[in-house]
Design an enzyme around this catalytic site. Structure first.
Site, PDB file in Angstrom:
ATOM      1  N   SER A 188       0.898  -1.178   0.033  1.00 17.13           N
ATOM      2  CA  SER A 188       0.048  -0.039   0.025  1.00 17.13           C
ATOM      3  C   SER A 188       0.854   1.161   0.097  1.00 17.13           C
ATOM      4  O   SER A 188       2.132   1.141   0.402  1.00 17.13           O
ATOM      5  CB  SER A 188      -0.774  -0.104   1.315  1.00 17.13           C
ATOM      6  OG  SER A 188      -1.607   1.239   1.438  1.00 17.13           O
ATOM      7  N   TYR A 201      -2.107  -0.900  10.562  1.00 22.16           N
ATOM      8  CA  TYR A 201      -2.110  -1.333   9.154  1.00 22.16           C
ATOM      9  C   TYR A 201      -0.721  -0.956   8.532  1.00 22.16           C
ATOM     10  O   TYR A 201      -0.229  -1.758   7.484  1.00 22.16           O
ATOM     11  CB  TYR A 201      -3.516  -0.745   8.531  1.00 22.16           C
ATOM     12  CG  TYR A 201      -3.631  -0.935   7.094  1.00 22.16           C
ATOM     13  CD1 TYR A 201      -4.162  -2.100   6.468  1.00 22.16           C
ATOM     14  CD2 TYR A 201      -3.274  -0.148   6.118  1.00 22.16           C
ATOM     15  CE1 TYR A 201      -4.325  -2.489   5.307  1.00 22.16           C
ATOM     16  CE2 TYR A 201      -3.451  -0.274   4.596  1.00 22.16           C
ATOM     17  CZ  TYR A 201      -4.066  -1.252   4.550  1.00 22.16           C
ATOM     18  OH  TYR A 201      -4.476  -1.800   3.087  1.00 22.16           O
TER      19      TYR A 201
END
Length: 293
Positions: A188, A201
């Site tokens: 990401s 995360y």
């Protein structure tokens, strides 16, 4: 794939979106606007003919778009979903089968090592080998107060879903991946530009970059490539299910909008294909213009 050349910032819906909240894990049907997985636009050209593929989190979002694209490129697909995502999984099965390929939906919680082992065993029993493993499933939950608000329970869930499962599945699949096969991980933009409210995360996504590059070096002499895709903001059910404010989601991107899952799938297809034969240890950034290292 776009039907015609156009301004990329205007190709899909732009913020503001209607404010919407869903319980985790969220459903595609309740999202407004509805995510595009390439149902009407993705056109295959046989680049993955007769490949046997495994995709985690294939019921919706990026995973569904990748499953659809792989199938239209000629691949059979085993994919995972949580037991409560059965309805979403049925739609992915339909899309793969409509492309003339086999789809096997496996309900499981990849936070458990045994579930990962059973997934790989199922894929091998169905197909005999695994040509492409896509470690895509992930969990996040926004915590505006960042570190102080992240519980041990949440931290453990994020780590086990995003990292432990990737480790287990890669290790368990490896004996069944032939030379020429590949592993593709979903990292990401958060790996490089972490948002404080997604601290746990983002930490896992940074680790995935490191894991990808290290494993690629380890497997190069076996002819197995390992790469990753780093999406920016993508409009998937995870967003209304885990973020408190969806109205302006994606607005921070230089293109001014969130990506659709369909815009991520071509990167996975390319990395899985023989066209990418000299590409390993790479991170393909699909961030809508956000510069990354």
């Amino acid at each position: 794939m776009a039907e015609r050349q156009q301004h990329p910032g205007e190709q899909y819906p732009q913020p503001e979106f209607p404010q919407q909240d869903q319980p985790h894990p969220g459903t595609t049907e309740r999202m407004e606007p509805r995510p595009d997985h390439g149902e009407e636009t993705y056109r295959g050209s046989g680049r993955l003919e007769d490949r046997c593929t495994v995709i985690t989190g294939g019921d919706s979002g990026i995973g569904r778009a990748v499953a659809l694209a792989f199938a239209r490129e000629g691949a059979d697909v085993v994919f995972t979903h949580l037991p409560e995502e059965e309805q979403e999984a049925r739609e992915t099965v339909r899309l793969v089968e409509d492309a003339g390929r086999r789809a096997v939906a496996v309900p499981c919680d990849i936070r458990e090592e045994q579930a990962c082992r059973e997934l790989i065993d199922r894929a091998v029993s169905e197909f005999g080998r695994i040509d492409v493993l896509v470690n895509n499933a992930a969990y996040q939950m926004s915590q505006p107060d960042s570190l102080e608000a992240i519980t041990t329970e949440q931290f453990d869930r994020v780590m086990r879903t995003n990292l432990y499962a990737l480790f287990w599945l890669s290790k368990m699949a490896l004996p069944h991946i032939p030379a020429g096969g590949s592993i593709i991980n979903t990292t990401s933009v958060q790996a490089y530009k972490p948002s404080p409210h997604l601290l746990d995360y983002a930490t896992t996504k940074g680790a995935i970059v490191t894991f990808t590059q290290g494993l690629a070096a380890h497997l190069a002499d076996r002819g197995i490539r390992v790469n990753a895709v780093a999406p920016g903001p993508v409009w998937t059910p995870l967003i209304p299910a885990t973020l408190p404010d969806t109205a302006k989601f994606g607005e921070q991107s230089p293109l001014g909008r969130a990506a659709q899952p369909a815009e991520m799938a071509p990167a996975f297809v390319f990395l899985a294909s023989q066209e990418a034969s000299y590409i390993t240890a790479e991170i393909v950034n699909a961030t809508g213009g956000t510069p990354l290292p």
